[in-house]
Design an enzyme around this catalytic site. Structure first.
Site, PDB file in Angstrom:
ATOM      1  N   ASP A   1     -10.725   2.800   4.027  1.00 30.64           N
ATOM      2  CA  ASP A   1     -11.888   0.602   3.757  1.00 30.64           C
ATOM      3  C   ASP A   1     -13.625   0.788   3.353  1.00 30.64           C
ATOM      4  O   ASP A   1     -13.695  -0.961   3.242  1.00 30.64           O
ATOM      5  CB  ASP A   1     -11.115   0.084   5.181  1.00 30.64           C
TER       6      ASP A   1
ATOM      7  N   LYS B   1       1.038  -1.241  -0.058  1.00 27.26           N
ATOM      8  CA  LYS B   1       0.042  -0.119   0.235  1.00 27.26           C
ATOM      9  C   LYS B   1       1.169   1.239  -0.100  1.00 27.26           C
ATOM     10  O   LYS B   1       0.224   1.947  -0.792  1.00 27.26           O
ATOM     11  CB  LYS B   1      -0.963   0.162   1.077  1.00 27.26           C
TER      12      LYS B   1
ATOM     13  N   GLN C   1      -4.410  -1.156   9.778  1.00 32.88           N
ATOM     14  CA  GLN C   1      -4.276  -3.051   9.087  1.00 32.88           C
ATOM     15  C   GLN C   1      -5.246  -3.698   9.888  1.00 32.88           C
ATOM     16  O   GLN C   1      -5.229  -4.105  11.433  1.00 32.88           O
ATOM     17  CB  GLN C   1      -3.083  -2.853   8.903  1.00 32.88           C
TER      18      GLN C   1
END
Ligand code: NAD
Length: 294
Positions: free
Chosen positions: A120, A53, A97
């Site tokens: 997200d 990422k 995460q």
């Protein structure tokens, strides 16, 4: 001939298109999109995802901030870090995460992120927007699946799609995207899960199967009809002594028995996986500009 849907190539297209948009943004004097990624603990898969990422951010000229903490940190400390990132005007996307250590509530963490920076798409405000079809952040993997269907010429409009899996990350959001009244969606959707007694009864009826169970061989050739489109979301590590790492990656579908029956199929790796990061970059761009693509 079965069409192999090349997620790597489509993800590259998305990133190239986005690069042009980012350059325009910079040229007009606007701030570059900024993404903050928080990683807690030493999970090797999570470390690899975070690394990819950050690399994707660098390639696009985004600002990226990564915060890495040991798994002994407290929930309170993590919530405080999120609160500080919420206040930073140069950060347009915040991603924590998953999975998190057991003593930290994922629900509290998701809800602590400002929904306007929730790249997200897990915050309840964005989940609600997705369900009612309002612009907002859409979870990256389902968004990537929609783009794969569109760009590979396998539009779901009028088709019966069977989703196998009902997680908040893949199964539920992809089902909600697919039922929207839009020319890129407009599907009839069935969701199968661990409570479904006979999954094959449904998958055999499907024009499109989306396999997101997280179980190798959850879908085999005898469970699908000829001409079906199979999107394999699964990423499963199975032991393989011939591989240097000691494992190899497989999807949820048994590729050898499914592929010959399919009109189109995604490989694992190289199908849905590369799309997820491309869509995260798009979401970060949306956070910076307020331009949502859903
Ligand atoms: P999850 O474990 O949270 O959810 C799996 C879902 O599948 C559950 O709802 C469960 O009810 C259902 N399920 C489990 N076994 C089943 C079975 N045998 N038959 C029918 N349903 C079954 O997983 P997730 O986060 O939704 O991820 C699913 C898979 O997709 C995993 O392999 C994961 O690694 C992968 N994944 C890939 C990407 C990507 O970028 N390609 C992103 C997210 C997840």
């Amino acid at each position: 001939m079965t069409q192999l849907i090349d997620g790597k190539a489509i993800a590259l297209q998305i990133r190239q298109e986005l690069k042009i948009e980012v350059d325009k943004l910079i040229f007009s004097g606007k701030p570059v999109p900024g993404l903050a990624v928080i990683l807690v603990g030493e999970n090797p898969a999570s470390q690899a995802y975070v690394g990819s990422k950050i690399k994707a951010c660098e390639e696009l000229g985004f600002l990226s901030v990564s915060e890495r903490y040991p798994e002994t940190i407290t929930e309170e400390f993590l919530l405080e870090r999120i609160s500080l990132l919420n206040q930073r005007s140069d950060i347009h996307g915040i991603l924590v995460q998953m999975p998190l250590p057991k003593h930290i509530s994922e629900k509290k963490v998701i809800e602590a992120i400002d929904y306007r920076k929730d790249v997200d798409g897990f915050h309840p405000v964005n989940v609600g927007k997705l369900v009612i079809g309002e612009p907002g952040f859409v979870p990256c993997t389902p968004a990537g699946i929609m783009v794969l269907l569109e760009r590979s010429g396998n539009l779901p409009d009028g088709k019966h799609v069977v989703v196998v899996g009902r997680s908040n990350i893949v199964g539920k959001p992809i089902a909600n995207l697919l039922v929207q009244k839009s020319k890129l969606a407009n599907a009839t959707v069935t969701i199968c899960h661990t409570g479904t007694p006979d999954i094959a009864k449904f998958t055999r009826e499907a024009d499109i199967v989306i396999a997101a169970a997280g179980k190798p061989n959850a879908i085999t050739g005898d469970m699908i009809k000829d001409g079906c489109v199979l999107i394999d979301v699964g990423i499963n590590r199975i032991p393989d002594s011939s591989a240097k790492s000691g494992y190899r990656l497989v999807g949820d579908a048994h590729f050898e028995s499914c592929a010959p029956k399919c009109k189109a199929i995604t490989p694992v790796p190289g199908g849905v996986g590369p799309m997820t990061i491309a869509m995260l970059m798009k979401n970060t761009f949306s956070g910076a500009t307020g331009q949502f693509f859903y």
